[in-house]
Design a protein around this motif. Structure first.
Motif, PDB file in Angstrom:
ATOM      1  N   LEU A   4       0.849  -1.185   0.000  1.00 29.12           N
ATOM      2  CA  LEU A   4       0.000   0.000   0.000  1.00 29.12           C
ATOM      3  C   LEU A   4       0.887   1.238   0.000  1.00 29.12           C
ATOM      4  O   LEU A   4       1.865   1.300   0.748  1.00 29.12           O
ATOM      5  CB  LEU A   4      -0.889   0.010   1.255  1.00 29.12           C
ATOM      6  CG  LEU A   4      -1.782  -1.209   1.462  1.00 29.12           C
ATOM      7  CD1 LEU A   4      -2.460  -1.143   2.821  1.00 29.12           C
ATOM      8  CD2 LEU A   4      -2.808  -1.326   0.354  1.00 29.12           C
ATOM      9  N   CYS A  22      -4.443   6.081  -2.204  1.00 28.88           N
ATOM     10  CA  CYS A  22      -3.659   4.912  -1.813  1.00 28.88           C
ATOM     11  C   CYS A  22      -3.725   3.899  -2.947  1.00 28.88           C
ATOM     12  O   CYS A  22      -4.820   3.560  -3.395  1.00 28.88           O
ATOM     13  CB  CYS A  22      -4.219   4.319  -0.531  1.00 28.88           C
ATOM     14  SG  CYS A  22      -3.509   2.734  -0.031  1.00 28.88           S
ATOM     15  N   HIS A  24      -2.974   0.055  -4.193  1.00 29.71           N
ATOM     16  CA  HIS A  24      -2.973  -1.290  -3.600  1.00 29.71           C
ATOM     17  C   HIS A  24      -2.417  -2.245  -4.646  1.00 29.71           C
ATOM     18  O   HIS A  24      -2.916  -2.285  -5.772  1.00 29.71           O
ATOM     19  CB  HIS A  24      -4.405  -1.632  -3.220  1.00 29.71           C
ATOM     20  CG  HIS A  24      -4.634  -2.968  -2.599  1.00 29.71           C
ATOM     21  ND1 HIS A  24      -4.541  -4.159  -3.289  1.00 29.71           N
ATOM     22  CD2 HIS A  24      -4.994  -3.315  -1.340  1.00 29.71           C
ATOM     23  CE1 HIS A  24      -4.816  -5.156  -2.487  1.00 29.71           C
ATOM     24  NE2 HIS A  24      -5.102  -4.674  -1.307  1.00 29.71           N
ATOM     25  N   CYS A  95      -3.055   4.276   5.059  1.00 31.01           N
ATOM     26  CA  CYS A  95      -3.953   3.385   4.337  1.00 31.01           C
ATOM     27  C   CYS A  95      -3.786   1.982   4.932  1.00 31.01           C
ATOM     28  O   CYS A  95      -2.654   1.584   5.268  1.00 31.01           O
ATOM     29  CB  CYS A  95      -3.552   3.416   2.865  1.00 31.01           C
ATOM     30  SG  CYS A  95      -4.378   2.282   1.784  1.00 31.01           S
ATOM     31  N   GLY A 112       0.134   1.008   4.871  1.00 32.90           N
ATOM     32  CA  GLY A 112       0.997   1.854   4.062  1.00 32.90           C
ATOM     33  C   GLY A 112       2.007   2.551   4.951  1.00 32.90           C
ATOM     34  O   GLY A 112       2.001   2.392   6.176  1.00 32.90           O
TER      35      GLY A 112
END
Length: 121
Positions: A4, A22, A24, A95, A112
């Motif tokens: 992340l 964010c 992914h 995140c 993250g």
């Protein structure tokens, strides 16, 4: 392994807006429930917004009506639109992804690295 990465933090005056993003990667984002947390110095990390796989959202009371979490599974991206910002929103925002869809830090599997938001009075 899910990765992340947040972006979009910065400095803004009170009343202003910031949009965090964010990305992914490493697994389908549709498999995960997603959240935004924040941490201020001396305080525990706080979950501010949560979105489940179906798109249902949950917010902490302090941000209701001001923050909006959204997801785009096709783009593997998560966003947090933050409006009417206050100095107390100043924090590092994280995140987070979890396979178990419950509100709370205990259910996070991946984090993250964080992005800083500073709100001046």
């Amino acid at each position: 392994q899910v990765h992340l990465k947040e972006s979009g933090g910065g400095s803004v005056q009170a009343g202003g807006s910031v949009r965090l993003s964010c990305t992914h990667s490493g697994a389908p984002m549709s498999d995960y429930c997603m959240s935004w947390f924040r941490r201020t110095p001396g305080k525990r990390r706080e979950e501010v917004a949560f979105i489940d796989r179906a798109g249902q959202t949950t917010y902490v009371d302090s941000v209701k009506g001001r923050f909006t979490i959204s997801r785009d599974n096709a783009e593997s991206s998560l966003a947090l639109q933050m409006n009417s910002l206050r100095p107390e929103d100043t924090a590092v925002y994280y995140c987070a992804a979890g396979r178990v869809c419950l509100f709370g830090e205990d259910y996070v599997n991946y984090w993250g690295q964080g992005t800083r938001v500073s709100v001046s009075a």
